[in-house]
Write a protein that holds these residues in place. Structure first.
Motif, short mmCIF file in Angstrom:
data_model
loop_
_atom_site.label_atom_id
_atom_site.label_comp_id
_atom_site.label_asym_id
_atom_site.label_seq_id
_atom_site.Cartn_x
_atom_site.Cartn_y
_atom_site.Cartn_z
N ARG A 1 0.83 -1.21 0.00
CA ARG A 1 0.00 0.00 0.00
C ARG A 1 0.86 1.26 0.00
O ARG A 1 0.57 2.23 -0.69
N GLU B 1 2.36 1.76 -3.47
CA GLU B 1 1.36 2.26 -4.42
C GLU B 1 1.09 3.75 -4.21
O GLU B 1 1.01 4.53 -5.17
N LYS C 1 2.15 6.81 -6.79
CA LYS C 1 1.17 7.74 -7.36
C LYS C 1 1.57 9.19 -7.12
O LYS C 1 1.44 10.04 -8.01
N GLU D 1 -3.17 10.14 0.52
CA GLU D 1 -3.45 9.15 -0.53
C GLU D 1 -3.85 7.81 0.08
O GLU D 1 -4.79 7.15 -0.38
N ALA E 1 -6.32 -6.51 -7.61
CA ALA E 1 -6.34 -5.13 -7.11
C ALA E 1 -7.15 -4.98 -5.82
O ALA E 1 -7.25 -3.89 -5.28
N LEU F 1 -11.15 1.60 -2.73
CA LEU F 1 -10.58 1.06 -3.96
C LEU F 1 -11.32 1.54 -5.21
O LEU F 1 -11.03 1.07 -6.31
N GLU G 1 -11.36 4.27 -7.21
CA GLU G 1 -10.60 4.81 -8.34
C GLU G 1 -9.70 3.76 -8.97
O GLU G 1 -9.58 3.68 -10.19
N LYS G 2 -9.07 2.97 -8.14
CA LYS G 2 -8.15 1.94 -8.65
C LYS G 2 -8.89 0.92 -9.51
O LYS G 2 -8.44 0.56 -10.61
N ALA H 1 -10.29 2.44 -12.81
CA ALA H 1 -9.24 2.59 -13.82
C ALA H 1 -8.98 1.28 -14.55
O ALA H 1 -8.78 1.26 -15.77
N ILE H 2 -9.02 0.16 -13.83
CA ILE H 2 -8.80 -1.15 -14.46
C ILE H 2 -9.94 -1.46 -15.42
O ILE H 2 -9.71 -1.94 -16.55
#
Length: 390
Positions: free
Chosen positions: A99, A102, A106, A172, A272, A301, A303-304, A307-308
């Motif tokens: 974490r 990541e 970012k 973040e 993810a 989670l 946004e993550k 995005a995928i």
């Protein structure tokens, strides 16, 4: 189920978390012996008692004798993996650092594997994080609940120069979690502390219904005028026969994608952190057959995972909405059999009885290696589990 409520009175840092676990009952001797299993680290521990606004708390410090170079994420990952620590301890420690990597990646615009840790890659941060993982394992804590996260404001100095508070990486890491801005010109939550609670916490905000057994206080370094700078961990038994979780559903309708791609999409989403991913056939406008892709995940989670989905599917839009789910208590354990050790999920029914579900990948690996039917391994795991429960 053993649960802990983390009351972030003065905030949280890695050393406060470790101190609170020691105050809660983690034996210092056990912690030291376990930490010695991490290779090539030079430090000494200093554990003292400190009175903060009349509250007796444990102060945990890692003393390093020399200035250290920054460590890349890969080096820290290898150090933990190659240690002699228990597999569950390694898994938790690696999850916290992943974490962090990541979040740092970012902020600095690089891939997680390219991240070089400086402040949080130093020996003291590694020890803080692994001490937390060791404490959770030793105290047999099944679930963590945390209060709202108090955030102070201001400016702090770092290797990159002056930075706003909360630090960019800290903020973040706390995305999707309930925070409370307080009138305090100080850092209340460090990146290490944020990574620990974001990784371990399953519930944030509300206090759980529980039977209190023990209370531990971890002291921070700074003194605050309007509040004791301590982290309080309350250990006890969960009274409910099940637990309720705040989740997020992300979904989209797709009618123009090669269905062979869904298997890869599933792998990416689960890797993810998605809790569940599934497909449903639907009828879309102009009577075109389509597919509803639905993902259930923690709110942090969003946004993550979004995005995928945008990257790996043909969709041009998503819907998301909060949901609550009720699940039976469960925990993971390992069952030793004559064929090998298998990871199992132990589920507690409302009447208190327990049942086990063996991990399929472990079953498949052992069956292939031993050249025996998978069902034979499965039956042996359940037999050994029942013997242990009896």
């Amino acid at each position: 189920m053993r649960i802990v409520y983390g009351d972030l009175i003065g905030g949280v840092s890695g050393d406060m978390f470790a101190g609170a676990l020691l105050d809660l009952g983690l034996p210092l001797g056990r912690l030291k012996s376990e930490l010695k299993k991490l290779p090539a680290l030079h430090y000494r521990l200093e554990v003292t008692k400190k009175t903060v606004h009349g509250i007796r708390a444990t102060r945990f410090r890692v003393i390093c004798g020399r200035k250290e170079p920054e460590r890349p994420w890969k080096e820290i990952r290898d150090l933990i993996r190659q240690s002699a620590l228990d597999a569950e301890v390694k898994e938790k420690g690696l999850a916290v650092f992943a974490r962090l990597a990541e979040a740092e990646g970012k902020i600095h615009g690089v891939a997680p594997d390219k991240v070089h840790f400086h402040e949080v890659g130093a020996t003291d941060s590694i020890i803080d994080i692994m001490a937390a993982a060791i404490g959770v394992y030793h105290l047999k804590i099944d679930s963590f609940h945390f209060s709202r996260i108090p955030l102070g404001r201001g400016v702090t100095r770092s290797r990159h120069g002056p930075l706003p508070l909360p630090g960019p990486a800290t903020l973040e890491l706390l995305k999707g979690l309930p925070v409370q801005w307080i009138d305090l010109a100080a850092e209340t939550v460090t990146p290490t502390g944020a990574a620990i609670i974001a990784t371990l916490g399953s519930h944030f905000g509300e206090t759980p219904s529980m039977i209190v057994e023990k209370i531990g206080y971890g002291a921070g370094e700074k003194e605050f005028p309007d509040r004791p700078n301590v982290l309080r961990l309350v250990l006890g038994q969960d009274e409910a026969a099940w637990k309720q979780e705040e989740m997020l559903v992300i979904e989209t309708n797709i009618d123009d994608m090669n269905p062979e791609f869904y298997d890869y999409v599933f792998d990416r989403l689960f890797a993810a952190g998605a809790r569940d991913v599934f497909l449903s056939p639907i009828q879309m406008k102009r009577n075109r057959p389509g597919t509803l892709l639905r993902v259930i995940a923690e709110p942090a989670l969003r946004e993550k995972l979004a995005a995928i989905i945008f990257r790996e599917t043909s969709t041009i839009g998503l819907r998301y909405y909060p949901v609550k789910r009720v699940i039976l208590k469960r925990r993971t354990s390992r069952v030793k059999t004559k064929f090998g050790t298998v990871k199992v999920k132990i589920i507690e029914e409302p009447d208190g009885t327990k049942r086990a579900t063996p991990e399929y990948e472990d079953l498949r690996r052992i069956a292939a290696a031993k050249k025996i039917p998978l069902k034979v391994v499965y039956d042996e795991v359940l037999r050994r589990f029942k013997e242990g429960e009896g």
